[in-house]
Design a protein around this motif. Structure first.
Motif, PDB file in Angstrom:
ATOM      1  N   TYR A 153       0.855  -1.075   0.111  1.00 12.43           N
ATOM      2  CA  TYR A 153      -0.138   0.102   0.099  1.00 12.43           C
ATOM      3  C   TYR A 153       0.760   1.306  -0.090  1.00 12.43           C
ATOM      4  O   TYR A 153       0.484   2.124  -0.699  1.00 12.43           O
ATOM      5  CB  TYR A 153      -0.761  -0.018   1.068  1.00 12.43           C
ATOM      6  CG  TYR A 153      -1.944   0.902   0.944  1.00 12.43           C
ATOM      7  CD1 TYR A 153      -2.855   0.773  -0.031  1.00 12.43           C
ATOM      8  CD2 TYR A 153      -2.280   1.901   1.967  1.00 12.43           C
ATOM      9  CE1 TYR A 153      -3.909   1.876  -0.097  1.00 12.43           C
ATOM     10  CE2 TYR A 153      -3.177   2.937   1.764  1.00 12.43           C
ATOM     11  CZ  TYR A 153      -3.985   2.773   0.546  1.00 12.43           C
ATOM     12  OH  TYR A 153      -5.097   3.699   0.563  1.00 12.43           O
ATOM     13  N   SER A 154       1.899   1.304   0.959  1.00 15.67           N
ATOM     14  CA  SER A 154       2.695   2.446   1.068  1.00 15.67           C
ATOM     15  C   SER A 154       3.721   2.676  -0.328  1.00 15.67           C
ATOM     16  O   SER A 154       4.367   3.443  -0.419  1.00 15.67           O
ATOM     17  CB  SER A 154       3.530   2.525   2.275  1.00 15.67           C
ATOM     18  OG  SER A 154       4.294   1.521   2.308  1.00 15.67           O
ATOM     19  N   SER A 155       3.865   1.503  -1.181  1.00 13.42           N
ATOM     20  CA  SER A 155       4.668   1.580  -2.228  1.00 13.42           C
ATOM     21  C   SER A 155       4.038   1.639  -3.637  1.00 13.42           C
ATOM     22  O   SER A 155       4.388   1.763  -4.627  1.00 13.42           O
ATOM     23  CB  SER A 155       5.548   0.317  -2.500  1.00 13.42           C
ATOM     24  OG  SER A 155       4.782  -0.885  -2.523  1.00 13.42           O
ATOM     25  N   LEU A 156       2.544   1.951  -3.345  1.00 11.92           N
ATOM     26  CA  LEU A 156       1.872   2.455  -4.551  1.00 11.92           C
ATOM     27  C   LEU A 156       1.366   3.757  -4.435  1.00 11.92           C
ATOM     28  O   LEU A 156       1.114   4.278  -3.251  1.00 11.92           O
ATOM     29  CB  LEU A 156       0.569   1.536  -4.926  1.00 11.92           C
ATOM     30  CG  LEU A 156       1.039   0.148  -5.226  1.00 11.92           C
ATOM     31  CD1 LEU A 156      -0.370  -0.842  -5.081  1.00 11.92           C
ATOM     32  CD2 LEU A 156       1.719  -0.138  -6.502  1.00 11.92           C
ATOM     33  N   PRO A 171      -1.502   6.487  -4.114  1.00  9.56           N
ATOM     34  CA  PRO A 171      -2.860   6.541  -3.838  1.00  9.56           C
ATOM     35  C   PRO A 171      -3.907   7.164  -4.712  1.00  9.56           C
ATOM     36  O   PRO A 171      -4.858   7.084  -4.724  1.00  9.56           O
ATOM     37  CB  PRO A 171      -3.020   6.865  -2.266  1.00  9.56           C
ATOM     38  CG  PRO A 171      -1.799   7.660  -2.057  1.00  9.56           C
ATOM     39  CD  PRO A 171      -0.773   6.901  -3.032  1.00  9.56           C
ATOM     40  N   ARG A 172      -3.105   8.202  -5.415  1.00 13.87           N
ATOM     41  CA  ARG A 172      -3.909   8.964  -6.123  1.00 13.87           C
ATOM     42  C   ARG A 172      -3.910   8.848  -7.706  1.00 13.87           C
ATOM     43  O   ARG A 172      -4.531   9.649  -8.592  1.00 13.87           O
ATOM     44  CB  ARG A 172      -3.399  10.614  -6.104  1.00 13.87           C
ATOM     45  CG  ARG A 172      -3.764  10.944  -4.635  1.00 13.87           C
ATOM     46  CD  ARG A 172      -2.924  12.270  -4.353  1.00 13.87           C
ATOM     47  NE  ARG A 172      -3.216  12.615  -3.092  1.00 13.87           N
ATOM     48  CZ  ARG A 172      -3.934  13.956  -2.968  1.00 13.87           C
ATOM     49  NH1 ARG A 172      -4.702  14.271  -4.113  1.00 13.87           N
ATOM     50  NH2 ARG A 172      -4.274  14.191  -1.774  1.00 13.87           N
ATOM     51  N   MET A 173      -3.226   7.552  -7.932  1.00 15.86           N
ATOM     52  CA  MET A 173      -3.126   7.035  -9.726  1.00 15.86           C
ATOM     53  C   MET A 173      -3.659   5.966  -9.788  1.00 15.86           C
ATOM     54  O   MET A 173      -3.765   5.027  -8.817  1.00 15.86           O
ATOM     55  CB  MET A 173      -1.751   7.110  -9.836  1.00 15.86           C
ATOM     56  CG  MET A 173      -1.065   8.608 -10.324  1.00 15.86           C
ATOM     57  SD  MET A 173       0.763   8.213 -10.661  1.00 15.86           S
ATOM     58  CE  MET A 173       0.579   7.777 -12.185  1.00 15.86           C
ATOM     59  N   THR A 209      -8.612  -4.294 -13.439  1.00 14.87           N
ATOM     60  CA  THR A 209      -7.539  -3.628 -12.383  1.00 14.87           C
ATOM     61  C   THR A 209      -7.135  -2.531 -12.701  1.00 14.87           C
ATOM     62  O   THR A 209      -6.838  -1.389 -11.952  1.00 14.87           O
ATOM     63  CB  THR A 209      -6.564  -4.559 -11.981  1.00 14.87           C
ATOM     64  OG1 THR A 209      -7.073  -5.862 -11.842  1.00 14.87           O
ATOM     65  CG2 THR A 209      -5.861  -4.410 -10.650  1.00 14.87           C
ATOM     66  N   ALA A 210      -6.704  -2.122 -14.138  1.00 22.26           N
ATOM     67  CA  ALA A 210      -5.936  -0.880 -14.681  1.00 22.26           C
ATOM     68  C   ALA A 210      -6.731   0.381 -14.193  1.00 22.26           C
ATOM     69  O   ALA A 210      -6.059   1.440 -14.151  1.00 22.26           O
ATOM     70  CB  ALA A 210      -5.811  -1.310 -15.861  1.00 22.26           C
ATOM     71  N   GLN A 211      -8.111   0.295 -14.150  1.00 18.16           N
ATOM     72  CA  GLN A 211      -8.842   1.296 -14.025  1.00 18.16           C
ATOM     73  C   GLN A 211      -8.871   1.914 -12.532  1.00 18.16           C
ATOM     74  O   GLN A 211      -9.446   2.917 -12.017  1.00 18.16           O
ATOM     75  CB  GLN A 211     -10.279   1.344 -14.634  1.00 18.16           C
ATOM     76  CG  GLN A 211     -10.154   1.697 -16.070  1.00 18.16           C
ATOM     77  CD  GLN A 211     -10.020   0.286 -16.832  1.00 18.16           C
ATOM     78  OE1 GLN A 211     -10.581  -0.773 -16.599  1.00 18.16           O
ATOM     79  NE2 GLN A 211      -8.883   0.577 -17.757  1.00 18.16           N
ATOM     80  N   LYS A 212      -8.702   0.812 -11.749  1.00 15.61           N
ATOM     81  CA  LYS A 212      -8.824   0.762 -10.232  1.00 15.61           C
ATOM     82  C   LYS A 212      -7.692   1.846  -9.488  1.00 15.61           C
ATOM     83  O   LYS A 212      -6.552   1.744 -10.043  1.00 15.61           O
ATOM     84  CB  LYS A 212      -8.915  -0.310  -9.481  1.00 15.61           C
ATOM     85  CG  LYS A 212     -10.257  -1.132  -9.946  1.00 15.61           C
ATOM     86  CD  LYS A 212     -10.347  -2.210  -9.197  1.00 15.61           C
ATOM     87  CE  LYS A 212     -11.938  -2.830  -9.454  1.00 15.61           C
ATOM     88  NZ  LYS A 212     -12.099  -4.375  -9.226  1.00 15.61           N
ATOM     89  N   PHE A 213      -7.829   2.132  -8.094  1.00 15.12           N
ATOM     90  CA  PHE A 213      -7.190   2.962  -7.372  1.00 15.12           C
ATOM     91  C   PHE A 213      -6.620   1.790  -6.307  1.00 15.12           C
ATOM     92  O   PHE A 213      -7.336   0.868  -5.880  1.00 15.12           O
ATOM     93  CB  PHE A 213      -7.667   4.013  -6.649  1.00 15.12           C
ATOM     94  CG  PHE A 213      -7.921   5.279  -7.602  1.00 15.12           C
ATOM     95  CD1 PHE A 213      -6.928   6.181  -7.843  1.00 15.12           C
ATOM     96  CD2 PHE A 213      -9.018   5.593  -8.325  1.00 15.12           C
ATOM     97  CE1 PHE A 213      -7.050   7.149  -8.681  1.00 15.12           C
ATOM     98  CE2 PHE A 213      -9.112   6.498  -9.230  1.00 15.12           C
ATOM     99  CZ  PHE A 213      -8.131   7.442  -9.296  1.00 15.12           C
ATOM    100  N   PRO A 214      -5.470   2.135  -5.836  1.00  8.64           N
ATOM    101  CA  PRO A 214      -4.742   1.025  -4.755  1.00  8.64           C
ATOM    102  C   PRO A 214      -5.954   0.700  -3.629  1.00  8.64           C
ATOM    103  O   PRO A 214      -6.034  -0.461  -3.234  1.00  8.64           O
ATOM    104  CB  PRO A 214      -3.595   1.773  -4.438  1.00  8.64           C
ATOM    105  CG  PRO A 214      -3.144   2.616  -5.381  1.00  8.64           C
ATOM    106  CD  PRO A 214      -4.318   2.880  -6.163  1.00  8.64           C
ATOM    107  N   HIS A 215      -6.444   1.972  -3.027  1.00  6.66           N
ATOM    108  CA  HIS A 215      -7.421   1.374  -1.984  1.00  6.66           C
ATOM    109  C   HIS A 215      -8.373   0.468  -2.193  1.00  6.66           C
ATOM    110  O   HIS A 215      -9.082  -0.262  -1.438  1.00  6.66           O
ATOM    111  CB  HIS A 215      -8.024   2.891  -1.422  1.00  6.66           C
ATOM    112  CG  HIS A 215      -9.021   3.389  -2.438  1.00  6.66           C
ATOM    113  ND1 HIS A 215     -10.342   3.052  -2.216  1.00  6.66           N
ATOM    114  CD2 HIS A 215      -9.170   4.464  -3.225  1.00  6.66           C
ATOM    115  CE1 HIS A 215     -11.010   3.762  -3.146  1.00  6.66           C
ATOM    116  NE2 HIS A 215      -9.989   4.576  -3.681  1.00  6.66           N
TER     117      HIS A 215
END
Lengths: 322, 329
Positions: free
Chosen positions: A99-102, A104-106, A145-151
């Motif tokens: 989570y911390s290595s992705l 969150p806003r992209m 998955t490409a359209q999703k955000f990490p959260h």
């Protein structure tokens, strides 16, 4: 022939112990995180690096991909000394917490595309997207998955994304620092299978850093055991677990709780990893070792054994370890 | 008579998306002097269950929505007021948290913190409380205990801190200690020491322990009986050897099969595909059915199945299938 080689790698961090020390301009105290590590990673293997907190395994990983310089010694990658991250991205890393290595806003797609664009500036948008689609497929994620955000992803899915991102520049070596430690057992198994498949089918060399002996035993071809900045034992995984030589390796394997065999033999090791600032002469495990004697306080070298493997314990080498 | 009987416990957390039933009809008993393990993956409700026993929700919008928590000789804790609970906490039932650093006051010396626990509940002088604190540090095998009394938590290693927390839990001789992942933050050699200490303290004081963990190996090492939780419910319970060596519920079997220690290097691990259901509107019927390799249409209808004996008495599971094939076969 090795693909990535650590040659006498040292790393120490300056630590000021408090405000008073700073005001008085006292000398730094040095924390010796990695001391004299010689380790060669063979092409196509999965090399495990195990040890407890503070043993220097993560520092070694960061030096290995050029994120941090070594204070002494060298890292040789593909025949040439490594000075900083490889510009072609042939060395990649996967971290413990996806989570911390992705970002969150992209979206996942945008993040991966950015990586592709960095290493392959000539590609068109469609070509980049095609490559991202192949990477998602490679790690077992659906294209949406490409359209999703990490959260919006689960822990396991995020770790797959981290691996997909690491695969984007087509690396030769993947250094994975505790990649499954934050995951539940059922999800952990998915990621371990994925790493095995990448190694088997794409010939990806993997350096797998972990504190989990069961995972390492299952996944790795060879294993290096670290204690307080030093490699204390190195051997083929099967041999290391069947016949651990160093007393620390024995203690580490003996302390792993087994699901089906509750009663283990042997005594627990005494105490905990000592103050890393303390200057220890000789074997650094000696203060906790149940078999230590006076001669253990002289410097120890990592010596090859006739039966294969290497160990940093004069008693194991001379065969006087009971 | 059991020391603790939990009957149909329901605990809810309310949030913007609705009410999550974190604990949804959990029942189990803990016998005097027994170490009872609760295992499951993140979000299965194992921590919520044990926090419910002392109503320790740390300010989260949680409430016990139903069921009973019967402590022998004390009555139903589920319905107690804060005032009554303060007489149960620490004295009857003590709690050990995962992270010993957050459980200790960073600005207070160790000896004073332990003494404070004693002086909150008993009328003793400061000197007596300090002497008792010293005895407790010896009891949890802290080396040079006299010196440690005046140490601050940050001066101690992780293992020593957890020993101090255990000393505080033992201070009032509780009948039950609830330990929520007490060794998860520790290195494996230190974990081994702490597990041995917990078992040794149980043997000599006769206190019961509820040990919550995600690690089946830890349960195997020190627990007598155990419960496996999934999506807010107990899916299998029995003696540790029954559950781990001859698991009957497909979830327990799948969980064991996913562990790397159980598979030879030549074959792939067997992960559980998919993820656990949301607890706001869980699926009907068995909650594991959507991920279960053996699920039949009847598994996914009606109420979640109740625990029932499987073969041996005292080995219960909540699977409606009569024959569950071997997962690895």
């Amino acid at each position: 022939m090795s693909l990535l080689e650590f040659q006498g790698v040292e790393r120490r961090f300056p630590v000021r112990r408090g405000l008073l020390d700073a005001l008085l301009r006292r000398e730094h105290v040095w924390l010796h995180a990695v001391r004299g590590v010689d380790l060669a990673v063979r092409p196509g293997e999965i090399l495990g690096i195990v040890g407890e907190s503070g043993c220097g395994k993560s520092t070694l990983a960061r030096i290995g991909i050029g994120l941090q310089p070594a204070d002494a010694g060298a890292v040789i990658f593909d025949g040439a000394p490594l000075n900083g991250p490889d510009p072609k991205g042939r060395l990649q890393m996967v971290f413990q917490d996806p989570y911390s290595s992705l970002n969150p806003r992209m979206t996942i797609g945008a993040q991966l595309e950015e990586v592709v664009a960095h290493y392959r500036p000539g590609l068109t948008r469609a070509e980049r997207q095609g490559r991202v689609a192949r990477m998602l497929d490679e790690v077992g994620l659906v294209q949406e998955t490409a359209q999703k955000f990490p959260h919006a992803l689960s822990g396991g899915q995020r770790q797959r994304v981290s691996i997909a991102r690491a695969l984007c520049p087509d690396p030769q070596v993947l250094i994975a620092d505790e990649p499954v430690s934050a995951l539940d057992a059922s999800v952990q198994a998915q990621i371990i299978n994925l790493l095995r498949r990448l190694n088997r089918e794409k010939g990806l060399t993997i350096v797998f850093i972990s504190h989990d002996m069961n995972v390492v035993r299952y996944l790795c071809d060879r294993v290096a055991v670290m204690y307080l900045g030093e490699v204390v034992e190195l051997n083929d995984s099967a041999a290391l677990f069947a016949e651990p030589r160093h007393p620390y390796t024995r203690a580490l394997i003996g302390a792993v709780p087994d699901v089906h065999h509750p009663h283990r033999e042997g005594l627990p090791v005494r105490g905990e990893i000592p103050d890393p600032f303390a200057v220890l002469q000789g074997c650094r495990f000696a203060p906790r070792c149940p078999l230590a004697e006076t001669a253990c306080h002289r410097p120890q070298s990592l010596d090859a054994l006739a039966s294969g493997g290497a160990v940093r314990c004069w008693k194991a080498v001379s065969g006087t370890l009971s | 008579m059991s020391l603790l009987s939990i009957r149909d416990l329901r605990t809810e957390f309310s949030g913007p998306a609705g009410i999550a039933r974190a604990v949804d009809g959990v029942s189990f008993d803990v016998e005097p002097g027994e170490i009872f393990g609760i295992v499951g993956e993140s979000g299965c409700g194992k921590s919520a269950t044990c926090r419910s026993i002392l109503h320790l929700f740390g300010g989260a919008p949680a409430r016990i929505a139903g069921g009973q928590i019967l402590l022998e000789g004390t009555g139903d804790i589920a319905r107690m007021t804060e005032r009554d609970l303060s007489r149960v906490r620490g004295r009857e039932v003590a709690f050990i948290f995962q992270d010993p650093l957050t459980a200790l006051n960073p600005t207070m010396r160790i000896g004073k913190q332990i003494a404070e626990v004693i002086r909150c509940h008993r009328k003793v002088s400061k000197t007596e409380a300090r002497a008792a604190a010293l005895d407790l540090l010896r009891e949890v095998q802290v080396t040079s205990p006299e010196r440690r009394l005046d140490a601050y938590p940050h001066e101690l290693s992780g293992g020593l801190r957890q020993r101090v927390v255990i000393a505080m839990a033992l201070a009032l001789r509780p009948r039950l200690i609830i330990a929520d992942e007490p060794t998860t933050a520790l290195d494996v050699t230190v974990q081994d020491q702490i597990l041995r200490l917990l078992r040794e303290r149980r043997d000599s004081t006769g206190t019961s322990i509820i040990l919550v963990t995600h690690d089946l190996g830890v349960v195997s090492q020190i627990c007598d009986r155990m419960a496996v939780m999934y999506a807010g419910r107990v899916v299998e319970t029995g003696s540790v050897r029954q559950v781990l060596d001859t698991p009957s519920h497909p979830y327990t079997r799948a969980l064991l099969a996913a562990l790397p220690g159980q598979t030879g290097r030549e074959r792939d691990l067997t992960p559980i595909e998919g993820s656990p259901p949301g607890l706001i509107s869980p699926p009907p019927g068995c909650r594991f059915a959507p991920r279960c390799r053996f699920a039949r249409p009847e598994c996914a209808v009606g109420q979640p199945p109740a625990l029932h004996p499987r073969g041996e008495t005292a080995h219960l599971d909540a699977c409606i299938l009569t024959e569950v094939p071997d997962v690895l076969a």
